[in-house]
Enzyme design. Sequence first.
Site, PDB file in Angstrom:
ATOM      1  N   ASP A  55       0.816  -1.209   0.000  1.00 31.27           N
ATOM      2  CA  ASP A  55       0.000   0.000   0.000  1.00 31.27           C
ATOM      3  C   ASP A  55       0.859   1.271   0.000  1.00 31.27           C
ATOM      4  O   ASP A  55       1.930   1.305   0.606  1.00 31.27           O
ATOM      5  CB  ASP A  55      -0.908  -0.015   1.229  1.00 31.27           C
ATOM      6  CG  ASP A  55      -2.132   0.865   1.067  1.00 31.27           C
ATOM      7  OD1 ASP A  55      -2.391   1.329  -0.049  1.00 31.27           O
ATOM      8  OD2 ASP A  55      -2.841   1.081   2.081  1.00 31.27           O
ATOM      9  N   HIS A  56       0.367   2.297  -0.664  1.00 33.50           N
ATOM     10  CA  HIS A  56       0.982   3.629  -0.681  1.00 33.50           C
ATOM     11  C   HIS A  56       2.457   3.580  -1.074  1.00 33.50           C
ATOM     12  O   HIS A  56       3.336   4.073  -0.355  1.00 33.50           O
ATOM     13  CB  HIS A  56       0.787   4.320   0.667  1.00 33.50           C
ATOM     14  CG  HIS A  56      -0.615   4.812   0.876  1.00 33.50           C
ATOM     15  ND1 HIS A  56      -1.104   5.922   0.248  1.00 33.50           N
ATOM     16  CD2 HIS A  56      -1.631   4.319   1.611  1.00 33.50           C
ATOM     17  CE1 HIS A  56      -2.375   6.115   0.603  1.00 33.50           C
ATOM     18  NE2 HIS A  56      -2.718   5.147   1.422  1.00 33.50           N
TER      19      HIS A  56
ATOM     20  N   GLU B 157      -3.432  -0.414  -8.214  1.00 33.96           N
ATOM     21  CA  GLU B 157      -4.320   0.658  -7.780  1.00 33.96           C
ATOM     22  C   GLU B 157      -3.585   1.989  -7.861  1.00 33.96           C
ATOM     23  O   GLU B 157      -2.381   2.061  -7.599  1.00 33.96           O
ATOM     24  CB  GLU B 157      -4.787   0.424  -6.340  1.00 33.96           C
ATOM     25  CG  GLU B 157      -5.626   1.572  -5.760  1.00 33.96           C
ATOM     26  CD  GLU B 157      -6.221   1.246  -4.409  1.00 33.96           C
ATOM     27  OE1 GLU B 157      -6.882   0.173  -4.302  1.00 33.96           O
ATOM     28  OE2 GLU B 157      -6.028   2.021  -3.458  1.00 33.96           O
TER      29      GLU B 157
ATOM     30  N   HIS C 101     -10.008   4.418   1.239  1.00 33.85           N
ATOM     31  CA  HIS C 101      -8.917   4.420   2.205  1.00 33.85           C
ATOM     32  C   HIS C 101      -9.396   5.041   3.518  1.00 33.85           C
ATOM     33  O   HIS C 101     -10.375   5.787   3.543  1.00 33.85           O
ATOM     34  CB  HIS C 101      -7.725   5.193   1.658  1.00 33.85           C
ATOM     35  CG  HIS C 101      -7.013   4.489   0.545  1.00 33.85           C
ATOM     36  ND1 HIS C 101      -5.637   4.477   0.425  1.00 33.85           N
ATOM     37  CD2 HIS C 101      -7.467   3.762  -0.498  1.00 33.85           C
ATOM     38  CE1 HIS C 101      -5.290   3.780  -0.648  1.00 33.85           C
ATOM     39  NE2 HIS C 101      -6.385   3.347  -1.227  1.00 33.85           N
TER      40      HIS C 101
END
Length: 530
Positions: free
Chosen positions: A176-177, A298, A373
């Site tokens: 993620d991120h 994503e 999120h």
Amino acid sequence: MSQASESSVADTSVDAGRLEALLTRVDEASTLYESSVRRQDDALFALARVSGAKHLAVLGASPPAFDIAASIDDGRRTLFLCPCTAENARQLRSRFPWTAPTPLGRTTAIGCGDRLGLATPGHIRACRETGAVPVLAQQSIREMERTGRSPQDVLDDVTWAVFQEGYTAGYGADADHLKSEADIDACLAAGYTMYTIDPSDHVQNDADRLEGKELTSRFRALPWDALGTTPADCLDRYTGAPISVGDGERSLEVEFSPTSLKRAAVKYGAALSHTRALAEYLAEAYRAHRPDEDYDLEMSVDETDTPTRPREHYFVAAELNRLGVEVTSLAPRFVGDFEKGIDYRGDLDAFEDAFRAHVTIARSQGGYKLSIHSGSDKFSVYPILGAHAGAHLHLKTAGTSFLEALRIPARHAPDLFREMVEYAFDRFEDDRKTYHVTTNLDAIPAPADVPDPALEATYLEDNNGRQLLHITYGSLLSGDGRTSSVRERLFALLNDHEEEHYEVLRLHFVAHIETVGEMTVHERAGPASS
């Protein structure tokens, strides 16, 4: 090794009893996790807690292909105890492929971030009960840095938990991120199957205020070569007649004036360029290192100062399509506030109107999922999410599992809990710098003034208390200074109350999933092509 050669605990009760007896000879207080017992070929495999630590226990005639810490022979077979190391986790994923993550494609899913590495069994039990599809390994690089864990640590902890629960239905692993090629490299090497690119550092949050010559100058200065177009072509593509999006009741019109188009391009142009570069790097890395595997991609622009307007969402999605960047999910910055650990703050009618438009755009631009999120504890918006995007939704949670774990010390170790709250007060102003929160510290009582029975409600059911502990998780788990023994004491306590911890999490996540209402998925959509 195929799953066809496996059998579960129901078919192995005699050997499971022998394995448990041998474990008791090593440690009278040992625990066998019955859901984990599997026979494969001529050996029995299970997870067990022995001498305070979890081990892979293998009962067989010959040593398994795992690193072995100890063994004991009963005259017919040998019990091998294998530590839960990274190498043994890799071997486990190879031997039992259902313990490895898989791409989920556009299947509706719930992300279950776990900052402690202990929560996954509770997440699995909630998903089993509801039929939801989980992303069990989900951590941002920022979270990993604050908790002192690596991408490999996070994935390996999930691997062992999946085996512990005997969970064969499949799960995702979300890196993620991610902001750099180095982030991608670390997560690719660990075995993740979903990559969330975060180009928020490249979003120009002041674009909405730009006008005239300054706006035109910033528009012309965008990295047009990297975007594969020109300023004039960009204007021609989007300005002029309104653009019809969707059909039927879900249709809408998106309209750009030259000014609104320039603002959208200035706001997101560099972010699109950065996303394209990292997406191409990821695709090349897969071709080189995992050529036969798919993955999910994503783009996240949720951590920005201003909401993503529907027309800006359309611009971003259309540009991704033009650039050949196929996403499985996209995370806009929604209207209102998605603060950490608490319910949605904002006008629900305005949110629903905007969210309906975002859903229409997502469906028209390829059918990717909308990713939510900071999605935990947003109970007031869950019915809206389910009603409009239930079949195309990715709900991400992380810190809520840490908060729920703190119910255990609040109930069973009040002195430890008070110590954590005191330190959280000291650390809050520094730790909040990377979060948007509206916490009022003055509204939170000092822990010395709160009686034991009220600790849980005061700090874990009140918005201010929840955010105080949510934001400071990294400091509380760092093992530095005042908190040198907090981590060890907290982990020991959670292990002592393991089943209660899992039950707290199960209840919390069942409530999330059932309130959304449309997250129960029995068939998966195929993975997006990479």
